[in-house]
Design a protein around this motif. Structure first.
Motif, short mmCIF file in Angstrom:
data_model
loop_
_atom_site.label_atom_id
_atom_site.label_comp_id
_atom_site.label_asym_id
_atom_site.label_seq_id
_atom_site.Cartn_x
_atom_site.Cartn_y
_atom_site.Cartn_z
N GLU A 94 0.82 -1.21 0.00
CA GLU A 94 0.00 0.00 0.00
C GLU A 94 0.86 1.26 0.00
O GLU A 94 0.50 2.27 -0.61
CB GLU A 94 -0.94 0.00 1.21
CG GLU A 94 -2.20 -0.80 1.00
CD GLU A 94 -1.94 -2.24 0.62
OE1 GLU A 94 -2.52 -2.72 -0.38
OE2 GLU A 94 -1.13 -2.91 1.31
N GLN A 114 -5.56 1.25 1.74
CA GLN A 114 -6.22 0.84 0.50
C GLN A 114 -7.59 1.50 0.37
O GLN A 114 -7.95 1.99 -0.70
CB GLN A 114 -6.34 -0.67 0.46
CG GLN A 114 -6.79 -1.21 -0.89
CD GLN A 114 -6.74 -2.73 -0.95
OE1 GLN A 114 -7.68 -3.37 -1.42
NE2 GLN A 114 -5.65 -3.32 -0.47
N SER A 158 -5.90 -1.22 -5.22
CA SER A 158 -5.50 -2.56 -4.78
C SER A 158 -4.25 -3.09 -5.47
O SER A 158 -3.93 -4.27 -5.35
CB SER A 158 -6.66 -3.55 -5.01
OG SER A 158 -7.01 -3.60 -6.38
N THR A 161 -1.51 -5.24 -3.50
CA THR A 161 -1.59 -6.68 -3.23
C THR A 161 -0.76 -7.47 -4.24
O THR A 161 -0.26 -8.55 -3.93
CB THR A 161 -3.05 -7.16 -3.27
OG1 THR A 161 -3.63 -6.83 -4.54
CG2 THR A 161 -3.87 -6.48 -2.18
#
Length: 294
Positions: A41, A107, A217, A220
């Motif tokens: 992040e 996020q 996102s 991730t």
């Protein structure tokens, strides 16, 4: 021959990108023995920083990287002082929840502030998006990101080996209690390490946004890659991070060509095999994965 050279060079460039993405994570682990699950992040925020810097001011993120580094150093120091200093001597589970909670918060903050739109920028003029070496074609942005990776790795190694603060960081990473007995302010070292690690991560995101889309996102994706690189190269080893990144880039380049469906699965397969067979990685010290600050 042409295909083999193309895959080799593309894999090296991709590996340099992956190593740069993982350096901050490994640096923090090497000193504080904390696995930062919010690493992806912070990199996502770095990508947005590069995007908005060029969109709003016209400053190329490559030229603006020192400004981004300073800003994210402050963010990293604030993250340690506001969150991690209260958990640094706690159990591993507490640290996981603290960094995972920060990951979820960042996020969702990015989702609220920037929406779920995919964003990227073009830093090269038309016609200069690739560099041709005869029959080999390389992405200009990937080449620049790779050069940034080399420069940052050399800078970090020189900082750790040639400065008093760098040697203090290495001393804390090797033996916390001995470092304390030698008069080293460990809280200060932890703060600097978090600032440095997240500062590098922010720069990594900024120089990668021309090559990858920024969206809330995206972290991730990068955090999984960073974990694989760190485990492959060696926990706590800066040089191992570069070796791990290059190795993963080469593996992914060849696997992606011969079997594109297995390209993403490569990360999971490598991570599982490494944890089962050699958890300390290529250059890691045996037992580093089990070290504790207590």
């Amino acid at each position: 021959m042409q295909l083999a050279l193309q895959l080799l060079l593309s894999g090296i460039l991709l590996g340099g990108v992956y190593a740069l993405a993982a350096l901050g994570l490994n640096l923090i682990f090497g000193v504080a023995k904390i696995v930062n699950f919010a690493h992806g992040e912070f990199m996502m925020l770095g990508m947005y920083a590069g995007f908005w810097l060029m969109t709003l001011t016209g400053i190329n993120p490559y030229w603006g990287s020192p400004l981004i580094a300073v800003a994210f150093f402050v963010v990293g120091a604030a993250f340690y002082w506001g969150v991690m200093r209260f958990t640094i001597y706690s159990t591993e589970l507490t640290q996981v929840f603290a960094t995972l909670g920060m990951s979820i918060a960042l996020q969702n903050l990015a989702l609220v502030m920037f929406s779920a739109d995919y964003r990227t920028i073009q830093t090269m003029p038309d016609g200069r998006s690739s560099i041709d070496f005869g029959f080999v074609h390389l992405s200009s942005d990937r080449v620049i990101a790779f050069l940034f990776a080399i420069a940052i790795f050399v800078g970090v190694i020189l900082f750790l080996r040639r400065t008093f603060t760098g040697r203090a960081i290495e001393a804390v990473s090797q033996d916390l209690m001995a470092a304390r007995l030698m008069g080293i302010n460990t809280q200060k070292i932890f703060l600097i390490t978090f600032g440095l690690g997240i500062g590098i991560t922010g720069v990594a995101g900024a120089v990668l946004v021309p090559s990858f889309y920024a969206f809330p996102s995206v972290g991730t994706f990068f955090v999984l890659i960073a974990f694989v690189v760190v485990v492959l190269g060696g926990l706590g080893s800066v040089t191992g991070t570069m070796i791990g990144g290059l190795s993963l880039g080469l593996i992914e380049s060849y696997v992606g060509y011969f079997s594109p469906d297995l390209k993403e699965a490569t990360h999971f397969i490598l991570l599982i095999l490494l944890l089962a067979v050699r958890p300390q990685g290529i250059l890691g010290v045996k037992g580093a994965e089990k070290e504790s600050l207590k």
